[in-house]
Write a protein that holds these residues in place. Structure first.
Motif, PDB file in Angstrom:
ATOM      1  N   LYS A  16       0.814  -1.225   0.000  1.00  0.00           N
ATOM      2  CA  LYS A  16       0.000   0.000   0.000  1.00  0.00           C
ATOM      3  C   LYS A  16       0.847   1.274   0.000  1.00  0.00           C
ATOM      4  O   LYS A  16       0.576   2.181  -0.784  1.00  0.00           O
ATOM      5  N   PRO A  17       1.855   1.403   0.847  1.00  0.00           N
ATOM      6  CA  PRO A  17       2.683   2.628   0.774  1.00  0.00           C
ATOM      7  C   PRO A  17       3.432   2.754  -0.551  1.00  0.00           C
ATOM      8  O   PRO A  17       3.563   3.862  -1.084  1.00  0.00           O
ATOM      9  N   ILE A  18       3.899   1.641  -1.086  1.00  0.00           N
ATOM     10  CA  ILE A  18       4.601   1.680  -2.370  1.00  0.00           C
ATOM     11  C   ILE A  18       3.639   2.137  -3.466  1.00  0.00           C
ATOM     12  O   ILE A  18       3.982   2.971  -4.307  1.00  0.00           O
ATOM     13  N   GLU A  19       2.425   1.608  -3.462  1.00  0.00           N
ATOM     14  CA  GLU A  19       1.416   2.000  -4.440  1.00  0.00           C
ATOM     15  C   GLU A  19       1.066   3.482  -4.297  1.00  0.00           C
ATOM     16  O   GLU A  19       0.917   4.198  -5.294  1.00  0.00           O
ATOM     17  N   LEU A  20       0.933   3.954  -3.071  1.00  0.00           N
ATOM     18  CA  LEU A  20       0.625   5.358  -2.831  1.00  0.00           C
ATOM     19  C   LEU A  20       1.710   6.264  -3.408  1.00  0.00           C
ATOM     20  O   LEU A  20       1.414   7.239  -4.105  1.00  0.00           O
ATOM     21  N   THR A  25       3.394   9.956  -7.567  1.00  0.00           N
ATOM     22  CA  THR A  25       4.439  10.361  -8.505  1.00  0.00           C
ATOM     23  C   THR A  25       3.878  10.501  -9.911  1.00  0.00           C
ATOM     24  O   THR A  25       4.176  11.476 -10.609  1.00  0.00           O
ATOM     25  N   ILE A  26       3.048   9.553 -10.318  1.00  0.00           N
ATOM     26  CA  ILE A  26       2.421   9.633 -11.640  1.00  0.00           C
ATOM     27  C   ILE A  26       1.521  10.864 -11.727  1.00  0.00           C
ATOM     28  O   ILE A  26       1.512  11.577 -12.735  1.00  0.00           O
ATOM     29  N   PHE A  27       0.770  11.158 -10.684  1.00  0.00           N
ATOM     30  CA  PHE A  27      -0.094  12.333 -10.653  1.00  0.00           C
ATOM     31  C   PHE A  27       0.718  13.614 -10.808  1.00  0.00           C
ATOM     32  O   PHE A  27       0.362  14.501 -11.590  1.00  0.00           O
ATOM     33  N   VAL A  28       1.815  13.730 -10.085  1.00  0.00           N
ATOM     34  CA  VAL A  28       2.659  14.922 -10.162  1.00  0.00           C
ATOM     35  C   VAL A  28       3.235  15.069 -11.564  1.00  0.00           C
ATOM     36  O   VAL A  28       3.279  16.178 -12.116  1.00  0.00           O
ATOM     37  N   ILE A  29       3.651  13.974 -12.178  1.00  0.00           N
ATOM     38  CA  ILE A  29       4.197  14.027 -13.535  1.00  0.00           C
ATOM     39  C   ILE A  29       3.142  14.512 -14.522  1.00  0.00           C
ATOM     40  O   ILE A  29       3.429  15.340 -15.394  1.00  0.00           O
TER      41      ILE A  29
END
Length: 77
Positions: A16-20, A25-29
């Motif tokens: 879960k933390p890795i997925e978050l 990161t994808i959202f920021v990109i």
């Protein structure tokens, strides 16, 4: 060895933390891509009104905008 890694990464308290972090990161990109260029940001901003336009109206693309400017300058001459 590899099966141990998949067993470790598959645990919910690890995954879960890795997925978050990955999804954030994808959202920021995506946000940086959309608004980093002023020209691209202005073009994307014009798309926000598409649901409110009538069917016969359209959003001018960059090529159409250049053609409209050319036609307007030719009409003024």
């Amino acid at each position: 060895m590899i099966s141990d890694f998949f067993n470790w990464i598959g645990r919910p308290e690890i995954a879960k933390p890795i997925e978050l972090v990955l999804l954030f990161t994808i959202f920021v990109i995506v946000v940086l891509y959309a608004y980093a260029s002023r020209k691209r940001g202005q073009r994307l901003e014009t798309y926000k009104d598409i649901p409110f336009l009538d069917d016969h109206e359209h959003i001018p693309t960059d090529a159409n905008q250049e053609q409209v400017k050319k036609n307007e300058s030719d009409a003024r001459k």
